[in-house]
Motif scaffolding. Structure first.
Motif, PDB file in Angstrom:
ATOM      1  N   ARG A 101      -3.096   1.046   9.651  1.00  0.00           N
ATOM      2  CA  ARG A 101      -2.037   0.334  10.380  1.00  0.00           C
ATOM      3  C   ARG A 101      -2.483  -1.051  10.851  1.00  0.00           C
ATOM      4  N   THR A 102      -3.786  -1.217  11.052  1.00  0.00           N
ATOM      5  CA  THR A 102      -4.277  -2.520  11.497  1.00  0.00           C
ATOM      6  C   THR A 102      -4.410  -3.494  10.335  1.00  0.00           C
ATOM      7  N   LEU A 103      -4.819  -2.972   9.180  1.00  0.00           N
ATOM      8  CA  LEU A 103      -5.178  -3.863   8.071  1.00  0.00           C
ATOM      9  C   LEU A 103      -4.048  -4.120   7.078  1.00  0.00           C
ATOM     10  N   LEU A 121       0.819  -1.209   0.000  1.00  0.00           N
ATOM     11  CA  LEU A 121       0.000   0.000   0.000  1.00  0.00           C
ATOM     12  C   LEU A 121       0.857   1.267   0.000  1.00  0.00           C
ATOM     13  N   ALA A 122       0.615   2.122  -0.990  1.00  0.00           N
ATOM     14  CA  ALA A 122       1.228   3.463  -0.985  1.00  0.00           C
ATOM     15  C   ALA A 122       0.134   4.451  -0.589  1.00  0.00           C
ATOM     16  N   VAL A 123       0.291   5.081   0.573  1.00  0.00           N
ATOM     17  CA  VAL A 123      -0.685   6.081   1.020  1.00  0.00           C
ATOM     18  C   VAL A 123      -0.184   7.443   0.547  1.00  0.00           C
ATOM     19  N   CYS A 124      -0.950   8.085  -0.326  1.00  0.00           N
ATOM     20  CA  CYS A 124      -0.559   9.409  -0.814  1.00  0.00           C
ATOM     21  C   CYS A 124      -1.415  10.469  -0.137  1.00  0.00           C
ATOM     22  N   ALA A 149       5.050   9.208   7.224  1.00  0.00           N
ATOM     23  CA  ALA A 149       4.077   8.392   7.975  1.00  0.00           C
ATOM     24  C   ALA A 149       3.682   9.106   9.260  1.00  0.00           C
ATOM     25  N   GLU A 150       4.691   9.673   9.927  1.00  0.00           N
ATOM     26  CA  GLU A 150       4.436  10.386  11.179  1.00  0.00           C
ATOM     27  C   GLU A 150       3.596  11.645  10.914  1.00  0.00           C
ATOM     28  N   LEU A 194      -9.318   7.347  13.040  1.00  0.00           N
ATOM     29  CA  LEU A 194      -9.757   5.967  12.784  1.00  0.00           C
ATOM     30  C   LEU A 194      -9.169   5.447  11.471  1.00  0.00           C
ATOM     31  N   LEU A 195      -9.109   6.329  10.493  1.00  0.00           N
ATOM     32  CA  LEU A 195      -8.541   5.952   9.197  1.00  0.00           C
ATOM     33  C   LEU A 195      -7.075   5.550   9.368  1.00  0.00           C
TER      34      LEU A 195
END
Ligand code: GDP
Ligand code: MG
Length: 346
Positions: free
Chosen positions: A273-275, A210-213, A250-251, A267-268
């Protein structure tokens, strides 16, 4: 003319899916990818796997760069568009027992966009509402035939996304300020992904890289908190454009999420981080259009970061226009990172 796209059914063909809440910047990201490639940021290139996909990409890029307009919100992508990302990568080849050498290998990766017509629409059950917006229902085998199990465009798109090896997830902090619904969109999509793909994972996470942009970095509502919190560095680029060191994105994402008073972005953050495995997740501060560069001073001006102007038309309608040249930030990087990680090294 049709480009010789790779066979989609090839099980060794790696696929990357682009997704994010409506208005998070997906179509603009795609247009900006072409710009980043044309600016010579990488030897990889991008083209459609058929005429419709190539035309779409060309039109969107033209609109962004020449007409300085964002894609119209009413334009939804025709289903089935797909782009090919092609380039060289290094692989290790075994030549003899105990001996290997590094070679360049031509590689293609497919890029697909999860973009339900008019935005993903969810029924109260938390399932995609069937063809409510697209007005089209097809059946399991792809034929419009009465009697079979109905599969909506949205469900087909989710099936596609679940079968991807890598995902690019666009999170728009400016939208979160006003709508606070990214979490709802994320959570529902991710549950659908889990239902379709969790079983093929070897650990407790979803199998995808996963790349979170974090999109719209140029927007004052993103840039300002990042600067205030001390995450930006103006010394790495000649023009003084701000950057966020890779290891800190990330931080910063977590800190930006903490600012959400209604807690849905928190929550997002937790959900990601959980999934998704931390070892398979990376964060990028992204802007499709980049920061504004003063044409006279040729330096980034911290008081004027935004490369977009908002105007009100004669009828009171709000429009946005791109002010200066388009200089994408971290648009190609997520794709290059995924290309490097989802493919086997030998
Ligand atoms: N400031 C800024 N705004 C952007 C950027 N990318 C997209 N936008 C804004 O976000 C809106 C939605 O973008 P779009 O690509 O259509 O989102 P999609 O619905 O996810 O495909 C655009 O109309 C722009 O106003 C960016 O890089 N910077
Ligand atoms: Mg779009």
């Amino acid at each position: 003319m049709t480009f010789p796209g790779p066979e989609p059914q090839d099980r060794f063909q790696r696929r990357i899916g682009l997704w994010g809440a409506p208005q998070s910047g997906k179509t603009t990201y795609l247009a900006a990818l072409r710009v980043a490639i044309d600016r010579g940021e990488s030897d990889w290139w991008l083209y459609g796997s058929d005429d419709a996909s190539t035309d779409f990409l060309t039109d969107m890029t033209h609109q962004l760069v020449r007409l300085k307009q964002f894609p119209s919100a009413t334009v939804s992508l025709p289903p089935g568009l797909q782009w090919v990302f092609r380039g060289d990568r290094e692989v290790r080849r075994r030549i003899r027992l105990g001996l290997s050498r590094t070679e360049q290998e031509v590689t293609t990766i497919l890029l697909e966009l999860l973009d339900a017509p008019g935005g993903m629409f969810w029924g109260s059950s938390g399932r995609p509402a069937q063809a409510k917006l697209s007005g089209r229902v097809q059946f399991g085998d792809g034929r419009d035939e009465p009697g079979g199990p109905a599969v909506s465009d949205e469900e087909r798109l989710l099936d596609h996304l679940a079968s991807c090896d890598g995902l690019i997830y666009l999170f728009d902090p400016t939208r979160e300020r006003s709508r606070r619904d990214s979490y709802d969109y994320f959570q529902r999509t991710v549950l659908q992904l889990a239902q379709r793909s969790a079983e093929r994972s070897r650990d407790r996470y979803l199998p995808h890289h996963l790349a979170v942009c974090i999109t719209k970095f140029d927007h004052p509502h993103v840039y300002e908190p990042a600067r205030r919190l001390g995450y930006t560095d103006n010394t790495t680029r000649d023009e003084g454009f701000p950057t966020v060191p890779d290891g800190l994105a990330a931080e910063l994402f977590s800190r930006l999420c903490e600012h959400d008073v209604e807690n849905s972005a928190v929550l997002l953050d937790k959900g990601i981080r959980t999934l998704f495995s931390p070892a398979r997740t990376r964060y990028f501060m992204t802007s499709a259009v980049g920061f504004y560069l003063d044409p006279d001073l040729r330096r980034f001006q911290p008081a004027h970061p935004w490369n977009v102007i908002e105007e009100t038309g004669p009828g009171g309608e709000e429009t946005t226009r791109i002010l200066g040249a388009v200089r994408p930030i971290n648009v190609l990087e997520p794709l290059l990172w995924l290309a490097g990680t989802v493919l086997p090294r030998s």
